[in-house]
Design a protein around this motif. Structure first.
Motif, PDB file in Angstrom:
ATOM      1  N   THR A 289      44.935  66.926  51.891  1.00 25.78           N
ATOM      2  CA  THR A 289      44.104  65.734  51.695  1.00 25.78           C
ATOM      3  C   THR A 289      43.736  65.112  53.032  1.00 25.78           C
ATOM      4  OG1 THR A 289      45.291  65.345  49.617  1.00 25.78           O
ATOM      5  CG2 THR A 289      43.930  63.559  50.449  1.00 25.78           C
ATOM      6  N   THR A 290      44.679  65.108  53.950  1.00 29.32           N
ATOM      7  CA  THR A 290      44.385  64.571  55.288  1.00 29.32           C
ATOM      8  C   THR A 290      43.320  65.405  55.977  1.00 29.32           C
ATOM      9  OG1 THR A 290      46.632  63.692  55.486  1.00 29.32           O
ATOM     10  CG2 THR A 290      45.384  63.999  57.529  1.00 29.32           C
ATOM     11  N   ALA A 291      43.426  66.739  55.835  1.00 20.59           N
ATOM     12  CA  ALA A 291      42.414  67.608  56.432  1.00 20.59           C
ATOM     13  C   ALA A 291      41.048  67.364  55.816  1.00 20.59           C
ATOM     14  CB  ALA A 291      42.817  69.069  56.259  1.00 20.59           C
ATOM     15  N   ALA A 292      41.014  66.884  54.574  1.00 22.56           N
ATOM     16  CA  ALA A 292      39.742  66.610  53.911  1.00 22.56           C
ATOM     17  C   ALA A 292      39.148  65.274  54.300  1.00 22.56           C
ATOM     18  CB  ALA A 292      39.933  66.658  52.396  1.00 22.56           C
ATOM     19  N   GLY A 293      39.892  64.447  55.050  1.00 24.82           N
ATOM     20  CA  GLY A 293      39.334  63.195  55.537  1.00 24.82           C
ATOM     21  C   GLY A 293      40.029  61.941  55.068  1.00 24.82           C
ATOM     22  N   VAL A 294      41.006  62.064  54.171  1.00 22.30           N
ATOM     23  CA  VAL A 294      41.747  60.892  53.704  1.00 22.30           C
ATOM     24  C   VAL A 294      43.211  61.091  54.090  1.00 22.30           C
ATOM     25  CG1 VAL A 294      42.456  59.509  51.722  1.00 22.30           C
ATOM     26  CG2 VAL A 294      40.157  60.474  51.792  1.00 22.30           C
ATOM     27  N   ARG A 295      43.680  60.293  55.042  1.00 20.32           N
ATOM     28  CA  ARG A 295      45.044  60.450  55.541  1.00 20.32           C
ATOM     29  C   ARG A 295      46.032  59.951  54.488  1.00 20.32           C
ATOM     30  NH1 ARG A 295      48.404  57.106  58.266  1.00 20.32           N
ATOM     31  NH2 ARG A 295      46.727  55.564  58.490  1.00 20.32           N
ATOM     32  N   VAL A 296      47.054  60.774  54.242  1.00 16.88           N
ATOM     33  CA  VAL A 296      48.095  60.428  53.278  1.00 16.88           C
ATOM     34  C   VAL A 296      49.401  60.246  54.035  1.00 16.88           C
ATOM     35  CG1 VAL A 296      49.376  61.160  51.236  1.00 16.88           C
ATOM     36  CG2 VAL A 296      46.942  61.709  51.450  1.00 16.88           C
ATOM     37  N   VAL A 327      40.673  59.612  46.777  1.00 19.27           N
ATOM     38  CA  VAL A 327      39.627  60.401  47.425  1.00 19.27           C
ATOM     39  C   VAL A 327      38.274  60.189  46.744  1.00 19.27           C
ATOM     40  CG1 VAL A 327      38.867  62.770  47.899  1.00 19.27           C
ATOM     41  CG2 VAL A 327      41.256  62.126  48.276  1.00 19.27           C
ATOM     42  N   ARG A 328      38.286  60.131  45.427  1.00 25.32           N
ATOM     43  CA  ARG A 328      37.025  60.101  44.688  1.00 25.32           C
ATOM     44  C   ARG A 328      36.447  58.692  44.542  1.00 25.32           C
ATOM     45  NH1 ARG A 328      38.077  63.224  39.204  1.00 25.32           N
ATOM     46  NH2 ARG A 328      35.841  62.751  38.963  1.00 25.32           N
ATOM     47  N   HIS A 329      37.299  57.685  44.464  1.00 24.15           N
ATOM     48  CA  HIS A 329      36.796  56.376  44.073  1.00 24.15           C
ATOM     49  C   HIS A 329      37.066  55.249  45.068  1.00 24.15           C
ATOM     50  CE1 HIS A 329      36.082  58.167  40.153  1.00 24.15           C
ATOM     51  NE2 HIS A 329      37.370  58.477  40.039  1.00 24.15           N
ATOM     52  N   ALA A 330      38.097  55.380  45.898  1.00 24.84           N
ATOM     53  CA  ALA A 330      38.527  54.213  46.674  1.00 24.84           C
ATOM     54  C   ALA A 330      37.663  53.928  47.893  1.00 24.84           C
ATOM     55  CB  ALA A 330      39.982  54.393  47.117  1.00 24.84           C
ATOM     56  N   GLY A 354      41.373  50.483  49.448  1.00 26.81           N
ATOM     57  CA  GLY A 354      39.964  50.718  49.148  1.00 26.81           C
ATOM     58  C   GLY A 354      39.446  49.778  48.077  1.00 26.81           C
ATOM     59  N   ARG A 355      38.370  50.194  47.439  1.00 24.80           N
ATOM     60  CA  ARG A 355      37.733  49.345  46.436  1.00 24.80           C
ATOM     61  C   ARG A 355      38.288  49.584  45.030  1.00 24.80           C
ATOM     62  NH1 ARG A 355      31.921  52.529  46.484  1.00 24.80           N
ATOM     63  NH2 ARG A 355      32.625  54.433  45.429  1.00 24.80           N
ATOM     64  N   GLY A 356      39.228  50.535  44.866  1.00 22.61           N
ATOM     65  CA  GLY A 356      39.828  50.784  43.562  1.00 22.61           C
ATOM     66  C   GLY A 356      39.027  51.790  42.768  1.00 22.61           C
ATOM     67  N   PRO A 357      39.627  52.266  41.676  1.00 22.84           N
ATOM     68  CA  PRO A 357      38.989  53.304  40.876  1.00 22.84           C
ATOM     69  C   PRO A 357      38.036  52.790  39.824  1.00 22.84           C
ATOM     70  CG  PRO A 357      41.156  52.849  40.001  1.00 22.84           C
ATOM     71  CD  PRO A 357      40.970  51.944  41.196  1.00 22.84           C
ATOM     72  N   GLY A 358      37.672  51.526  39.868  1.00 16.99           N
ATOM     73  CA  GLY A 358      36.812  50.982  38.830  1.00 16.99           C
ATOM     74  C   GLY A 358      37.648  50.403  37.719  1.00 16.99           C
ATOM     75  N   PRO A 359      37.006  49.968  36.650  1.00 20.18           N
ATOM     76  CA  PRO A 359      37.744  49.364  35.554  1.00 20.18           C
ATOM     77  C   PRO A 359      38.790  50.321  34.986  1.00 20.18           C
ATOM     78  CG  PRO A 359      35.369  49.043  35.285  1.00 20.18           C
ATOM     79  CD  PRO A 359      35.547  49.997  36.411  1.00 20.18           C
ATOM     80  N   VAL A 360      39.905  49.742  34.553  1.00 21.58           N
ATOM     81  CA  VAL A 360      40.972  50.553  33.989  1.00 21.58           C
ATOM     82  C   VAL A 360      40.537  51.208  32.694  1.00 21.58           C
ATOM     83  CG1 VAL A 360      43.333  50.490  33.094  1.00 21.58           C
ATOM     84  CG2 VAL A 360      42.709  49.111  35.062  1.00 21.58           C
ATOM     85  N   THR A 361      39.519  50.657  32.044  1.00 21.00           N
ATOM     86  CA  THR A 361      38.999  51.218  30.798  1.00 21.00           C
ATOM     87  C   THR A 361      38.030  52.362  31.043  1.00 21.00           C
ATOM     88  OG1 THR A 361      37.229  49.561  30.792  1.00 21.00           O
ATOM     89  CG2 THR A 361      39.245  49.042  29.583  1.00 21.00           C
ATOM     90  N   ASP A 362      37.998  52.868  32.258  1.00 21.43           N
ATOM     91  CA  ASP A 362      37.117  53.998  32.578  1.00 21.43           C
ATOM     92  C   ASP A 362      37.410  55.159  31.635  1.00 21.43           C
ATOM     93  OD1 ASP A 362      35.246  55.443  34.319  1.00 21.43           O
ATOM     94  OD2 ASP A 362      37.018  56.608  34.841  1.00 21.43           O
ATOM     95  N   SER A 363      36.353  55.906  31.270  1.00 18.72           N
ATOM     96  CA  SER A 363      36.485  56.966  30.268  1.00 18.72           C
ATOM     97  C   SER A 363      37.187  58.202  30.785  1.00 18.72           C
ATOM     98  CB  SER A 363      35.097  57.359  29.733  1.00 18.72           C
ATOM     99  OG  SER A 363      34.280  57.823  30.806  1.00 18.72           O
ATOM    100  N   GLY A 364      37.554  58.251  32.064  1.00  9.89           N
ATOM    101  CA  GLY A 364      38.245  59.423  32.584  1.00  9.89           C
ATOM    102  C   GLY A 364      39.637  59.547  32.011  1.00  9.89           C
ATOM    103  N   PHE A 365      40.270  60.705  32.257  1.00 10.09           N
ATOM    104  CA  PHE A 365      41.575  60.979  31.676  1.00 10.09           C
ATOM    105  C   PHE A 365      42.704  60.863  32.693  1.00 10.09           C
ATOM    106  CE2 PHE A 365      38.510  63.285  29.080  1.00 10.09           C
ATOM    107  CZ  PHE A 365      38.842  62.816  27.815  1.00 10.09           C
ATOM    108  N   GLY A 366      42.413  60.486  33.939  1.00  7.89           N
ATOM    109  CA  GLY A 366      43.441  60.451  34.962  1.00  7.89           C
ATOM    110  C   GLY A 366      44.546  59.470  34.660  1.00  7.89           C
ATOM    111  N   LEU A 367      44.192  58.177  34.501  1.00  7.17           N
ATOM    112  CA  LEU A 367      45.210  57.162  34.220  1.00  7.17           C
ATOM    113  C   LEU A 367      45.864  57.411  32.864  1.00  7.17           C
ATOM    114  CD1 LEU A 367      43.419  53.934  35.526  1.00  7.17           C
ATOM    115  CD2 LEU A 367      45.158  55.309  36.666  1.00  7.17           C
TER     116      LEU A 367
END
Length: 405
Positions: A289-296, A327-330, A354-367
Motif C-alpha cells: 500500500t505504501t508503494a502504491a502511494g498511501v503510507r501505512v 486508499v479508495r475514499h479518504a 482524510g475525508r472519510g468513506p462517505g456515509p455509513v449507509t453506503d451501499s458497498g459491502f466493506g463495512l
C-alpha cells in the motif's frame, strides 16, 4: 433403505435372521408348553390331535419353509415377505387344535411388521399393519364359519402386540427421518456459511487489489512522459497485484469446486492452495500500500502470539478492508494501523485524517462485511468519523482461553 441402518445395535444382523429367530423361539415354546416340564404333573396346554402325526409335522415343515422364504425377501419385497410370514403363522397354528393364532406363532410376524414399519414409507407400514390384523380376523372368521370354537380374548391380545410392534417401528422411522432432516439442514447451513465466507474473501481480495491497481495505474499515467522509470515501476506493481488477485481468485474458485468431481490434469494444478493469510502478512500489506502511494504506519502493542486461524484471518481482513477504504475514499497520503494483543482480546484500530468513506449507509459491502466478521466472533465493532477529523475503524475480538496471555 436397509433396516439395519436405523438400528446401530443390530446393524450386523440382517432383519430376516431376527424374524427367523423369533419364529424358532416360538416353535420351541409351543412344544415346551405341550409337554410336562420338571415339577408339573401335566403339560400347560394339551397337544392337538394332529401335532405329532405325520400330517401335523408336515404342516409344520411347510410353514417353516414358507417362513424361511419370507425372511429372504424381507428387505427386497417387504409386503410379500410379510404375507408369507403371516401365512406361515396361520399354517403352523392348524395342527395345534386351538381357537386362535397364539402369540408364539405370531411373534415372527410382529418382528417382521416392526422392520417393515421402521424401514418403509408410511403407506407401506399402514398396509403391513392392515395385513397383520386382517390375518387374525380372517383366521377367526374361518373358524366361525366352520362353527368351531374361537379364542377372541387371546386373539385381541395378539392383535395388541401387532399394533405395538407397528408403533415402535413407526417411532424408529420418524426418529430416523428427523435425524436425517437435521443432518440435511446442518449440511445446508454449512454450505451457506462457506459461500458467505468465500464471498467475503473475494470481496476483500478484489476490492483491495483493484484499489491498489487503480492507484498505481493513475500514478503511472501522470508520470509516464516525465519519469519513465517511475511509470515502469508503477506498472510492474500493477502487474504483481493483478497476478496475486488472479491467483487468489483461482484458489477460491477451487474451494467452490471441492465438493464436485475432482479435477484432473493441468487445470487442477492451475489453482494451487496456499495457507490462509493472517496478521503475519500485515507488513507485506503495508509495504504494498505504501508503494502504491498511501503510507501505512503499523504499530504493534503487547506480546505477539499465535491466534486461532479464524481470528487471525478476520483481523487481517478487517485491516485490509479498512486500508482499502482509505486508499479508495479518504483522499489522504497516510493512515495508521494499531494492533494490540491484550490478555483476553485482540484490539484493532485503523485511523486516517482524510475525508472519510462517505456515509455509513453506503451501499458497498466493506463495512457490512467487517461488522459481520466481528459479530461471528462475538466481538465489538465500530466504524465512524474521528472526532479530530478523518475516519476510525475499531474491532475487539475475544481470544479463547487456550490462546490467552
Amino acid at each position: 433403505m436397509s433396516a439395519t441402518s436405523s438400528l446401530p445395535l443390530l446393524k450386523r444382523v440382517p432383519p430376516g435372521v431376527w424374524v427367523a429367530a423369533a419364529w424358532y423361539a416360538g416353535v420351541v415354546f409351543t412344544f415346551l408348553v405341550r409337554v410336562p416340564l420338571p415339577g408339573e404333573e401335566s403339560p400347560s396346554v394339551l397337544p392337538g390331535v394332529l401335532l405329532y402325526r405325520w400330517d401335523g409335522l408336515l404342516t409344520q415343515m411347510l410353514a417353516a419353509a414358507l417362513l424361511v422364504r419370507g425372511c429372504v425377501l424381507l428387505e427386497r419385497r417387504p409386503l410379500r415377505s410379510l404375507a408369507m410370514v403371516l401365512g406361515a403363522a396361520a399354517l403352523a397354528t392348524v395342527p395345534l387344535g386351538v381357537g386362535e393364532i397364539p402369540l408364539a406363532q405370531f411373534l415372527a410376524a410382529d418382528v417382521a411388521l416392526y422392520f417393515v414399519a421402521a424401514t418403509g414409507p408410511r403407506r407401506t407400514g399402514n398396509i403391513a399393519l392392515a395385513m397383520a390384523l386382517g390375518t387374525l380376523v380372517g383366521f377367526l372368521s374361518v373358524r366361525v364359519a366352520a362353527r368351531w370354537n374361537i379364542g377372541t380374548s387371546a386373539e385381541l391380545a395378539v392383535a395388541l402386540t401387532a399394533v405395538v410392534a407397528w408403533l415402535i417401528g413407526r417411532s424408529v422411522h420418524e426418529a430416523r427421518e428427523h435425524d436425517e432432516g437435521l443432518a440435511a439442514k446442518a449440511a445446508e447451513q454449512a454450505v451457506i456459511e462457506e459461500r458467505l465466507r468465500i464471498a467475503r474473501e473475494m470481496h476483500d481480495l478484489v476490492a483491495h487489489s483493484v484499489g491498489i491497481i487503480a492507484l498505481q495505474a493513475g500514478a503511472a499515467a501522470r508520470v509516464v512522459h516525465t519519469q519513465p522509470d517511475a511509470a515502469r515501476e508503477a506498472m510492474s506493481a500493477v502487474e504483481t497485484a493483478g497476478r496475486e488477485t488472479l491467483s487468489g481468485l483461482r484458489r477460491m474458485l477451487g474451494a467452490l469446486r471441492e465438493d464436485g468431481p475432482a479435477t484432473e490434469g493441468p487445470e487442477r494444478d492451475a489453482a494451487p492452495r496456499h495457507p490462509a493469510e493472517g496478521l503475519a502478512d500485515l507488513d507485506r500489506l503495508a509495504r504494498a500500500t505504501t508503494a502504491a502511494g498511501v503510507r501505512v504506519d503499523v504499530r504493534w502493542r503487547g506480546e505477539r502470539r499465535a491466534l486461532p486461524p479464524d481470528i487471525d484471518l478476520s483481523a487481517f481482513r478487517i485491516i485490509q478492508e479498512s486500508v482499502t477504504n482509505v486508499v479508495r475514499h479518504a483522499a489522504t497520503g497516510s493512515c495508521r494501523v494499531s494492533v494490540e494483543y491484550g490478555p483476553e482480546e485482540l484490539a484493532i484500530e485503523v485511523t486516517d485524517r482524510g475525508r472519510g468513506p462517505g456515509p455509513v449507509t453506503d451501499s458497498g459491502f466493506g463495512l457490512v462485511g467487517m461488522r459481520e466478521r466481528v459479530a461471528l466472533l462475538h466481538g465489538e465493532f465500530t466504524a465512524a468519523p474521528h472526532p479530530e477529523g478523518g475516519f476510525r475503524v475499531t474491532a475487539r475480538l475475544p481470544v479463547p482461553e487456550e490462546y490467552a496471555a
